[in-house]
Design a protein around this motif. Structure first.
Motif, PDB file in Angstrom:
ATOM      1  N   GLY A  16       0.818  -1.199   0.000  1.00  0.00           N
ATOM      2  CA  GLY A  16       0.000   0.000   0.000  1.00  0.00           C
ATOM      3  C   GLY A  16       0.854   1.251   0.000  1.00  0.00           C
ATOM      4  N   GLU A  35      -3.286   7.264  11.975  1.00  0.00           N
ATOM      5  CA  GLU A  35      -3.205   6.983  10.534  1.00  0.00           C
ATOM      6  C   GLU A  35      -2.343   5.755  10.276  1.00  0.00           C
ATOM      7  OE1 GLU A  35      -3.865   7.524   6.397  1.00  0.00           O
ATOM      8  OE2 GLU A  35      -4.908   8.284   8.167  1.00  0.00           O
ATOM      9  N   ARG A  38      -4.385   2.667  11.287  1.00  0.00           N
ATOM     10  CA  ARG A  38      -5.482   2.449  10.345  1.00  0.00           C
ATOM     11  C   ARG A  38      -4.976   1.871   9.027  1.00  0.00           C
ATOM     12  NH1 ARG A  38      -8.163   4.803   6.309  1.00  0.00           N
ATOM     13  NH2 ARG A  38      -6.979   6.737   6.207  1.00  0.00           N
ATOM     14  N   ARG A  39      -3.914   2.465   8.488  1.00  0.00           N
ATOM     15  CA  ARG A  39      -3.387   1.989   7.194  1.00  0.00           C
ATOM     16  C   ARG A  39      -2.820   0.579   7.304  1.00  0.00           C
ATOM     17  NH1 ARG A  39      -4.964   4.861   2.640  1.00  0.00           N
ATOM     18  NH2 ARG A  39      -5.275   6.983   3.361  1.00  0.00           N
ATOM     19  N   GLU A  41      -3.609  -1.757   9.399  1.00  0.00           N
ATOM     20  CA  GLU A  41      -4.740  -2.690   9.518  1.00  0.00           C
ATOM     21  C   GLU A  41      -5.392  -2.898   8.150  1.00  0.00           C
ATOM     22  OE1 GLU A  41      -7.158  -0.929  12.576  1.00  0.00           O
ATOM     23  OE2 GLU A  41      -5.938  -1.803  14.183  1.00  0.00           O
ATOM     24  N   GLU A  42      -5.594  -1.802   7.413  1.00  0.00           N
ATOM     25  CA  GLU A  42      -6.203  -1.860   6.081  1.00  0.00           C
ATOM     26  C   GLU A  42      -5.369  -2.712   5.130  1.00  0.00           C
ATOM     27  OE1 GLU A  42      -6.223   1.557   2.816  1.00  0.00           O
ATOM     28  OE2 GLU A  42      -7.637   1.997   4.435  1.00  0.00           O
ATOM     29  N   TRP A  43      -4.048  -2.641   5.251  1.00  0.00           N
ATOM     30  CA  TRP A  43      -3.145  -3.373   4.364  1.00  0.00           C
ATOM     31  C   TRP A  43      -2.881  -4.804   4.831  1.00  0.00           C
ATOM     32  CZ3 TRP A  43       0.861   1.169   4.192  1.00  0.00           C
ATOM     33  CH2 TRP A  43       0.314   2.234   3.452  1.00  0.00           C
TER      34      TRP A  43
END
Length: 149
Positions: A16, A35, A38-39, A41-43
């Motif tokens: 990402g 941030e 969050r990123r 976790e998202e990735w």
């Protein structure tokens, strides 16, 4: 009859790229930490040992330095690919960070932590300012995430 559209491979799990700019205010450090979490976790990198906690800690050190030493907006850039997470904080300051001994002083230990916990780190002049960065490993494989000379 037209040729089929080419297939584009999906990025691997844990890949990402994100970039966010922050105003020079104390809450920006907390926002940058959030941030990062969050990123990652998202990735799909939240279950990679202590990668998220370490990245949050080190980003907060770089963001704090940006606020204290440049008093300017700063930009956080995160990128993950090929088993490496790279975190960058760019600000308008020209002062190069120094690794200080983790003695009894109340300040100056941030870069000591970065140096001790990151796989690699560095700083480069970037136009009128600078970018300080570090890398962490994101895989469990041989030596991934370990500090490299």
């Amino acid at each position: 009859m037209s040729a089929p559209a080419p297939a584009y491979p999906q990025p691997p799990l844990g890949a990402g790229h994100a970039s966010v700019e922050y105003d020079p205010r104390p809450s920006a450090v907390r926002e940058a930490r959030a941030e990062v979490r969050r990123r990652l976790e998202e990735w799909g990198l939240a279950d990679r040992g202590d990668t998220v906690d370490t990245a949050e800690l080190l980003v907060s050190e770089l963001a704090t330095n940006a606020l204290l030493h440049s008093a300017s907006r700063f930009q956080l850039t995160l990128s993950a690919a090929h088993g490496v997470l790279r975190c960058e904080v760019a600000d308008a300051g020209r002062r190069t960070p120094q690794v200080l001994d983790a003695g009894a002083s109340e300040s100056g230990r941030g870069m000591f932590l970065v140096s001790a916990l990151a796989r690699r780190w560095g700083c480069h002049q970037d136009g009128p300012g600078k970018t300080v960065w570090f890398e962490l490993g994101t895989c469990a494989g041989d030596g991934c995430g370990r500090r490299q000379p």
